[in-house]
Design an enzyme around this catalytic site. Structure first.
Site, PDB file in Angstrom:
ATOM      1  N   ASP A 130      -0.955  -0.551   6.480  1.00 52.44           N
ATOM      2  CA  ASP A 130      -1.030   0.056   7.807  1.00 52.44           C
ATOM      3  C   ASP A 130      -2.428   0.570   8.129  1.00 52.44           C
ATOM      4  O   ASP A 130      -2.639   1.141   9.199  1.00 52.44           O
ATOM      5  CB  ASP A 130      -0.014   1.190   7.943  1.00 52.44           C
ATOM      6  CG  ASP A 130      -0.305   2.340   6.981  1.00 52.44           C
ATOM      7  OD1 ASP A 130      -1.165   2.175   6.084  1.00 52.44           O
ATOM      8  OD2 ASP A 130       0.318   3.407   7.118  1.00 52.44           O
ATOM      9  N   ASP A 156      -6.611  -2.286   4.445  1.00 46.67           N
ATOM     10  CA  ASP A 156      -5.681  -3.333   4.019  1.00 46.67           C
ATOM     11  C   ASP A 156      -5.962  -4.676   4.689  1.00 46.67           C
ATOM     12  O   ASP A 156      -5.353  -5.682   4.325  1.00 46.67           O
ATOM     13  CB  ASP A 156      -4.231  -2.928   4.342  1.00 46.67           C
ATOM     14  CG  ASP A 156      -3.825  -1.642   3.659  1.00 46.67           C
ATOM     15  OD1 ASP A 156      -4.139  -1.492   2.466  1.00 46.67           O
ATOM     16  OD2 ASP A 156      -3.214  -0.782   4.315  1.00 46.67           O
ATOM     17  N   ASP A 173       0.873  -1.161   0.000  1.00 48.31           N
ATOM     18  CA  ASP A 173       0.000   0.000   0.000  1.00 48.31           C
ATOM     19  C   ASP A 173       0.917   1.219   0.000  1.00 48.31           C
ATOM     20  O   ASP A 173       1.927   1.239   0.700  1.00 48.31           O
ATOM     21  CB  ASP A 173      -0.883  -0.010   1.251  1.00 48.31           C
ATOM     22  CG  ASP A 173      -1.798   1.195   1.312  1.00 48.31           C
ATOM     23  OD1 ASP A 173      -2.241   1.627   0.244  1.00 48.31           O
ATOM     24  OD2 ASP A 173      -2.054   1.697   2.414  1.00 48.31           O
TER      25      ASP A 173
END
Length: 784
Positions: A545, A549, A311
């Protein structure tokens, strides 16, 4: 801006809370009544269980049983093998407890704290300090630590997939209950705790148990297969050999010692220990680099990864966002835009990085009265508030707020900003109430910038060299993400796709083959992208984080979270980077490859003994000869050619990519070595029968030739050599010769200074090296 003193945005968070929560006296009473949240399960096994699991094994049971029979014969020196088994067990317990203490120490650092209201003030406490009736303040990204009742909220969305299996967000209103183990996807709420400790779901579904997924380990699976087969082989073969030897010789003690030697040889006791210890040492080594490893097999899994999905925010970039420009439309002013944005962000009071950046940029909170709020969610990509006498204001991604109503000129403008790496937000207004977006008017644009992590380029360059493909999966604009990817020098970073244009029915397998950067990805799409890579035969690691996700992290073969990320990501992750430094991933990959490659390297040494012992047991069941050696004679061979060198070789740097062919690699060395040993023992037996040699003479020559074959295999396994490896092997060979020259009587060896024996063992010893490599060459061709 985020860390500036006298920050107005931060000061605004210290306002008086509408609910006061418990007083200190009430908290003390609840603790005295035992109504405290003490249900979290530790990540590691208890010390007593570690000791029990290492001591109470099938192989230890067999060792003890064999020892009892040897004691019966009175040949106590043959009990030396038991000392080796005890040392192995003791070392396993020591290393695992050492790893446990290190992991527990680090786990304390990553245990998420709970925000509660006590005496009218917000405080952060450990989860174990919560009591029944505590008033929790839950925000986006938090995991709910105990069951509760929503006392006040302006809009809350919860992920209850851990409890129901359904991943769709569930809206919660005041008066509704929430369950421990759920994640807050959006919004904020004051929740009164209604169940803690044993009465709460969290006692049954602790952070580790809830998120635990089956960790596949080819290495451990292969070793367990070997052990399973041996379990059904050792005992019946031992019984058959004992009966055959007793019938042939009539000597009970000799039959017991011969059978014991065979059964001890069949047990690869050090192999299991070596694997566990090597992985445990890997965990400790990674702890020194501030990496928390939750499961041992995760080290192996990451070592096999060939696709790494990231990400953007928090991994490639630092996540320290700041507003760079405010661009009002022609008929609007910057003051109007600033006031509206401040009204939205302070009303919603979200705690994500974008909201913090906006609060810092627009610190003056206007006195606007809210009617309806819609908190931000990863699926919507916008948030908004309906204000009294002012209409509805929305802030979010322009493509999602306006969908197909943006002009081509405005789309070009947005594309231009995205190409420069900016995250673009729009402020829009409507006279219609939320949550529906109707007749939206664009007020202006806000440009937000993020900074590239300083270690990103070197880290990605290393992964490329190691054959690991980097893929960027982000919820941001794909052009912006591609710009960042190119800045980070990620291979094919310019190949991007806007996933908001992708339908659920589209072929994700074709998409993952064509693109490297995926923008505007929803949480469900992240999961499907990971699945598509896995379907193509890749081993996938996912880093993240944020709450968006979580689904992809759970689906991946190996998941990595930053310590500064949300509770949700840390709890599902296999690894937590405690220093929030993505560069630590290099250490993790190296450590995993070192551990696995070295275990594969030395495992063949352990299995040599197992293979030749099984074959010899079968042969001497039918041959009218005593088993070729006693237990005491095997102990030095095991120690000098397997135990000692395997310990040092397991620590050797070896960072080659894992090939995933454990059994194949092991058999390429173990089978030819075992074949050579069996061949030499048969030749020595025949020669001994012809020339009437004693058992002491033939068994001594058997051990000598066995040792030479094992050292030849060790030289093959230890390649390439460095000075330390050469020194170690030289010292071990010297110790091996000293056994025969000076310690022969202790280990039941007869003197080699015998011409009758030398005529036999010298030619055989000279033939070992070419014979071993000839057999190995044939077997390798057959395996191919």
């Amino acid at each position: 801006m985020k860390n500036e003193p006298n920050n107005p945005a931060r000061e605004a968070q210290q306002e008086a809370y509408p609910l006061t929560g418990l007083s200190n006296e009430q908290v003390d009473k609840q603790k005295q009544a035992g109504k405290q949240n003490l249900a979290l399960k530790p990540l590691t096994r208890s010390i007593s269980r570690i000791c029990r699991d290492n001591m109470l094994t099938l192989f230890n049971l067999i060792n003890v049983t064999i020892a009892c029979f040897i004691i019966y014969t009175g040949s106590y020196k043959n009990l030396l093998f038991l000392g080796v088994a005890l040392c192995n067990t003791g070392m396993g317990i020591f290393q695992e407890i050492r790893a446990k203490r290190q992991i527990d120490k680090l786990t304390i650092l990553t245990n998420s704290k709970v925000k509660v209201i006590r005496n009218g003030k917000r405080v952060e406490i450990e989860q174990e300090e919560m009591v029944l009736g505590d008033l929790m303040l839950l925000e986006r990204g938090d995991q709910i630590p105990a069951d509760g009742l929503v006392q006040q909220t302006a809009g809350l969305e919860v992920d209850e997939s851990q409890l129901t299996g359904e991943s769709d967000p569930v809206a919660k209103q005041t008066g509704e209950s929430v369950m421990s183990g759920s994640f807050i996807l959006s919004g904020q709420a004051f929740v009164e705790t209604t169940a803690v400790g044993e009465d709460s779901f969290v006692s049954k579904l602790s952070l580790e148990a809830k998120q635990e997924k089956t960790a596949y380990s080819e290495l451990l699976r292969s070793i367990k297969t070997i052990i399973k087969v041996l379990t059904f082989v050792i005992i019946p073969l031992g019984v058959i050999l004992f009966i055959a030897q007793l019938n042939q010789s009539g000597d009970l003690n000799a039959s017991i010692l011969g059978t014991a030697a065979a059964m001890i040889g069949m047990i690869p006791e050090g192999l299991v220990l070596l694997t566990t210890v090597a992985l445990a040492v890997g965990v400790v080594n990674l702890a020194k680099h501030k990496v928390l490893v939750k499961t041992l097999p995760a080290i192996e899994t990451l070592a096999r990864v060939d696709v790494l999905c990231l990400d953007k925010t928090g991994t490639i970039t630092s996540g320290n966002l700041h507003v760079t420009d405010v661009l009002p439309e022609a008929e609007h002013t910057e003051a109007e835009l600033s006031e509206a944005v401040a009204a939205i962000v302070f009303t919603l009071n979200d705690n994500n990085s974008t909201s913090i950046a906006l609060k810092n940029a627009f610190p003056e909170r206007p006195d606007w009265q809210k009617i309806e709020t819609v908190p931000f969610s990863s699926a919507r990509k916008w948030s908004g508030v309906t204000f009294k006498n002012r209409g509805s204001y929305v802030i979010g991604a322009p493509e999602f707020v306006f969908r197909d109503t943006l002009s081509e000129q405005k789309r070009q403008e947005l594309h231009h900003y995205a190409e420069k790496g900016y995250r673009v937000l729009c402020l829009a207004k409507s006279e219609h109430p939320l949550p529906e977006l109707q007749e939206m008017e664009l007020i202006g644009l806000i440009l937000i910038a993020d900074e590239l992590r300083k270690e990103a380029k070197d880290t990605f360059r290393y992964f490329k060299e190691q054959g690991v493909s980097i893929k960027i999966i982000s919820g941001d604009n794909p052009v912006t993400v591609a710009n960042v990817a190119m800045q980070a020098e990620i291979e094919h970073g310019h190949e991007y796709i806007d996933m908001s244009q992708v339908k659920e029915t589209d072929d994700f397998s074709e998409i993952v083959q064509a693109y490297t950067v995926f923008g505007r990805v929803t949480p469900h799409q992240k999961k499907k992208l990971v699945q598509a890579y896995q379907k193509e035969g890749h081993t996938v690691a996912m880093t993240g984080d944020g709450v968006n996700d979580v689904l992809a992290l759970k689906e991946s073969n190996c998941s990595i979270a930053m310590a500064e990320g949300s509770d949700a990501t840390r709890s599902v992750a296999d690894f937590v980077l405690l220093n929030n430094n993505f560069d630590s991933m290099i250490n993790v990959l190296k450590e995993g490859r070192r551990v696995i490659n070295n275990i594969e390297r030395v495992s063949s040494l352990y299995l040599i003994k197992t293979i030749y012992s099984v074959v010899l047991t079968i042969i001497f069941t039918f041959v009218n000869n005593a088993y070729p050696f006693q237990p005491i004679q095997l102990s030095p061979i095991s120690a000098l050619t397997v135990g000692i060198p395997s310990f040092f070789l397991a620590l050797k740097p070896n960072y080659e990519r894992i090939q995933g062919q454990f059994l194949k690699k092991v058999l390429q060395t173990a089978v030819p070595a075992a074949f050579c040993i069996v061949s030499y023992i048969i030749v020595i037996m025949l020669i001994g029968n012809i020339f009437g040699m004693s058992f002491a003479e033939t068994s001594t020559m058997n051990v000598l030739l066995m040792g030479i074959v094992c050292f030849t295999a060790l030289l093959t396994v230890a390649h390439p050599f460095d000075f330390k490896i050469k020194l170690m092997i030289g010292l071990l060979m010297s110790a091996f010769l000293c056994l025969f020259l000076f310690l022969g009587p202790i280990f039941s060896y007869t003197s080699l200074l015998n011409w009758g024996m030398a005529i036999v063992y010298v030619p055989l010893a000279v033939s070992v090296y070419p014979f071993f490599h000839s057999v190995r060459g044939v077997i390798m061709q057959f395996v191919k």
